[in-house]
Design a protein around this motif. Structure first.
Motif, PDB file in Angstrom:
ATOM      1  N   LEU A   5       0.891  -1.327  -0.027  1.00  0.00           N
ATOM      2  CA  LEU A   5       0.104  -0.036   0.113  1.00  0.00           C
ATOM      3  C   LEU A   5       0.961   1.221   0.001  1.00  0.00           C
ATOM      4  N   GLY A   6       2.258   1.336   0.534  1.00  0.00           N
ATOM      5  CA  GLY A   6       3.062   2.398   0.729  1.00  0.00           C
ATOM      6  C   GLY A   6       3.574   2.738  -0.978  1.00  0.00           C
ATOM      7  N   LEU A   7       3.056   1.900  -1.801  1.00  0.00           N
ATOM      8  CA  LEU A   7       3.625   2.120  -3.269  1.00  0.00           C
ATOM      9  C   LEU A   7       2.519   3.254  -4.003  1.00  0.00           C
ATOM     10  N   ILE A   8       1.237   2.989  -3.374  1.00  0.00           N
ATOM     11  CA  ILE A   8       0.200   3.984  -4.161  1.00  0.00           C
ATOM     12  C   ILE A   8       0.367   5.376  -4.028  1.00  0.00           C
ATOM     13  N   GLY A   9       0.796   6.087  -5.282  1.00  0.00           N
ATOM     14  CA  GLY A   9       0.885   7.494  -5.076  1.00  0.00           C
ATOM     15  C   GLY A   9       2.663   7.669  -5.494  1.00  0.00           C
ATOM     16  N   LYS A  10       3.354   6.567  -5.590  1.00  0.00           N
ATOM     17  CA  LYS A  10       4.646   6.780  -5.600  1.00  0.00           C
ATOM     18  C   LYS A  10       5.202   6.585  -7.173  1.00  0.00           C
ATOM     19  N   ARG A  11       6.258   7.231  -7.562  1.00  0.00           N
ATOM     20  CA  ARG A  11       6.694   7.144  -8.972  1.00  0.00           C
ATOM     21  C   ARG A  11       7.589   5.882  -9.083  1.00  0.00           C
ATOM     22  N   LEU A  12       7.420   5.076 -10.074  1.00  0.00           N
ATOM     23  CA  LEU A  12       8.019   3.948 -10.437  1.00  0.00           C
ATOM     24  C   LEU A  12       8.901   4.224 -11.672  1.00  0.00           C
ATOM     25  N   LEU A  13      10.187   3.325 -11.644  1.00  0.00           N
ATOM     26  CA  LEU A  13      10.905   3.335 -13.091  1.00  0.00           C
ATOM     27  C   LEU A  13      10.738   1.928 -13.366  1.00  0.00           C
ATOM     28  N   LEU A  14      10.413   1.371 -14.498  1.00  0.00           N
ATOM     29  CA  LEU A  14      10.070  -0.165 -14.850  1.00  0.00           C
ATOM     30  C   LEU A  14      11.242  -0.255 -16.105  1.00  0.00           C
ATOM     31  N   LEU A  15      11.732  -1.411 -16.089  1.00  0.00           N
ATOM     32  CA  LEU A  15      12.400  -1.977 -17.064  1.00  0.00           C
ATOM     33  C   LEU A  15      11.980  -3.337 -17.515  1.00  0.00           C
ATOM     34  N   LEU A  16      11.132  -3.301 -18.502  1.00  0.00           N
ATOM     35  CA  LEU A  16      10.495  -4.486 -18.918  1.00  0.00           C
ATOM     36  C   LEU A  16      11.517  -5.195 -19.945  1.00  0.00           C
ATOM     37  N   GLY A  26      24.269  -3.099 -19.662  1.00  0.00           N
ATOM     38  CA  GLY A  26      24.085  -1.767 -20.680  1.00  0.00           C
ATOM     39  C   GLY A  26      22.898  -1.394 -20.763  1.00  0.00           C
ATOM     40  N   VAL A  27      21.869  -2.187 -20.802  1.00  0.00           N
ATOM     41  CA  VAL A  27      20.411  -1.766 -20.913  1.00  0.00           C
ATOM     42  C   VAL A  27      20.039  -1.338 -19.538  1.00  0.00           C
ATOM     43  N   GLY A  28      20.438  -1.979 -18.598  1.00  0.00           N
ATOM     44  CA  GLY A  28      20.010  -1.370 -17.249  1.00  0.00           C
ATOM     45  C   GLY A  28      20.239   0.141 -17.003  1.00  0.00           C
ATOM     46  N   THR A  29      21.242   0.599 -17.505  1.00  0.00           N
ATOM     47  CA  THR A  29      21.648   1.889 -17.180  1.00  0.00           C
ATOM     48  C   THR A  29      21.511   2.821 -18.393  1.00  0.00           C
ATOM     49  N   ASP A  30      20.781   2.413 -19.353  1.00  0.00           N
ATOM     50  CA  ASP A  30      20.339   3.231 -20.386  1.00  0.00           C
ATOM     51  C   ASP A  30      19.148   3.891 -20.178  1.00  0.00           C
ATOM     52  N   PRO A  31      19.052   5.312 -19.861  1.00  0.00           N
ATOM     53  CA  PRO A  31      17.845   5.954 -19.518  1.00  0.00           C
ATOM     54  C   PRO A  31      16.768   5.877 -20.378  1.00  0.00           C
ATOM     55  N   ALA A  32      17.011   5.632 -21.879  1.00  0.00           N
ATOM     56  CA  ALA A  32      15.791   5.468 -22.672  1.00  0.00           C
ATOM     57  C   ALA A  32      14.820   4.032 -22.489  1.00  0.00           C
ATOM     58  N   ALA A  33      15.818   3.235 -22.085  1.00  0.00           N
ATOM     59  CA  ALA A  33      15.011   1.733 -21.683  1.00  0.00           C
ATOM     60  C   ALA A  33      14.055   1.707 -20.646  1.00  0.00           C
ATOM     61  N   TRP A  34      14.055   2.664 -19.749  1.00  0.00           N
ATOM     62  CA  TRP A  34      13.161   2.739 -18.818  1.00  0.00           C
ATOM     63  C   TRP A  34      11.641   3.315 -18.693  1.00  0.00           C
ATOM     64  N   LEU A  35      10.811   2.780 -18.361  1.00  0.00           N
ATOM     65  CA  LEU A  35       9.506   3.379 -18.394  1.00  0.00           C
ATOM     66  C   LEU A  35       9.123   4.100 -17.054  1.00  0.00           C
ATOM     67  N   ARG A  36       8.477   5.288 -17.206  1.00  0.00           N
ATOM     68  CA  ARG A  36       8.108   5.957 -15.915  1.00  0.00           C
ATOM     69  C   ARG A  36       6.847   5.747 -15.685  1.00  0.00           C
ATOM     70  N   GLY A  37       6.362   5.786 -14.542  1.00  0.00           N
ATOM     71  CA  GLY A  37       4.817   5.965 -14.260  1.00  0.00           C
ATOM     72  C   GLY A  37       4.437   6.284 -12.612  1.00  0.00           C
ATOM     73  N   PHE A  55      -1.170  -1.096 -10.605  1.00  0.00           N
ATOM     74  CA  PHE A  55      -1.680  -0.521 -11.832  1.00  0.00           C
ATOM     75  C   PHE A  55      -0.894   0.698 -11.778  1.00  0.00           C
ATOM     76  N   VAL A  56      -0.397   0.878 -13.110  1.00  0.00           N
ATOM     77  CA  VAL A  56       0.641   1.889 -13.259  1.00  0.00           C
ATOM     78  C   VAL A  56       0.024   2.812 -14.125  1.00  0.00           C
ATOM     79  N   GLU A  57       0.117   4.268 -14.137  1.00  0.00           N
ATOM     80  CA  GLU A  57      -0.237   5.098 -14.974  1.00  0.00           C
ATOM     81  C   GLU A  57       1.050   5.638 -15.675  1.00  0.00           C
ATOM     82  N   PHE A  58       1.266   5.337 -16.746  1.00  0.00           N
ATOM     83  CA  PHE A  58       2.409   5.512 -17.582  1.00  0.00           C
ATOM     84  C   PHE A  58       2.631   6.842 -17.996  1.00  0.00           C
ATOM     85  N   GLU A  59       3.797   7.533 -18.010  1.00  0.00           N
ATOM     86  CA  GLU A  59       4.238   8.679 -18.458  1.00  0.00           C
ATOM     87  C   GLU A  59       4.762   8.890 -19.936  1.00  0.00           C
TER      88      GLU A  59
END
Length: 196
Positions: A5-16, A26-37, A55-59
């Motif tokens: 529940l502490g995650l609700i409202g928090k910003r996440l970075l996701l690498l899928l 290399g992919v892990g540290t490439d900022p373009a590979a990360w989804l933000r939400g 449930f993530v609302e992506f940017e």
């Protein structure tokens, strides 16, 4: 943060997992590979549950606007959650910082992220997102980071010179405090049984 529940409202970075065989480091540290939400809901209470979904609302994601993400599912390579505000020492020549930040100040405020899931081997790598330009950077360690002390640092000369930057930090801090109050507090709503 063992409570989902502490995650609700928090910003996440996701690498899928995109199915490529690219190097994880290399992919892990490439900022373009990360989804933000931002997390809007969780499926279960407790981060230890193997089936926990957020449930993530992506940017700015053309292929995803909102969706459930299974945190420990095969698709997820890494999940990072916002943690705290820090100062980044911009004068360190070993850091590859945006030129605008280096020219503007010797220190710049950034949002620190902590890993919840790490299947790419980030290890001691420290992810931060700079306030203002919202540039994501990965540092080899936390040596160039310093604690942001809200009471003292909100009147730092850099923030006084840049009101938009000060407003962004103030807004994040206010939202963070409100999330904590809502998460820990008990909320009781009066229910009028006649209207049910």
């Amino acid at each position: 943060m063992g409570d989902s529940l502490g995650l609700i409202g928090k910003r996440l970075l996701l690498l899928l997992n995109d199915g490529s065989s690219a190097s994880a480091a290399g992919v892990g540290t490439d900022p373009a590979a990360w989804l933000r939400g931002t997390v809007r809901a969780v499926s279960v209470i407790g981060l230890e549950s193997p089936g926990v979904e957020v449930f993530v609302e992506f940017e700015k994601s053309p292929c995803r606007q909102r969706s459930w993400v299974q945190m420990y599912g095969d698709e997820v390579r890494a999940v990072l959650v916002e943690s705290a505000i820090v100062w980044v020492n911009c004068s360190d020549p070993s850091l590859s910082l945006p030129p605008a930040l280096v020219a503007a100040a010797t220190q710049w405020p950034a949002l620190l992220f902590k890993p919840l899931v790490d299947r790419v081997g980030l290890g001691s790598v420290v992810p931060v997102e700079f306030f203002g330009p919202r540039t994501l950077s990965f540092f080899p360690n936390g040596n160039s980071l310093h604690t942001f002390e809200t009471e003292k640092d909100m009147i730092h000369s850099l923030l006084l010179e840049q009101p938009a930057l000060q407003a962004a930090i103030s807004s994040w801090h206010r939202d963070s405090e409100l999330q904590e109050i809502l998460r820990k507090g008990q909320l009781r709503l009066p229910i009028n049984k006649r209207t049910l």
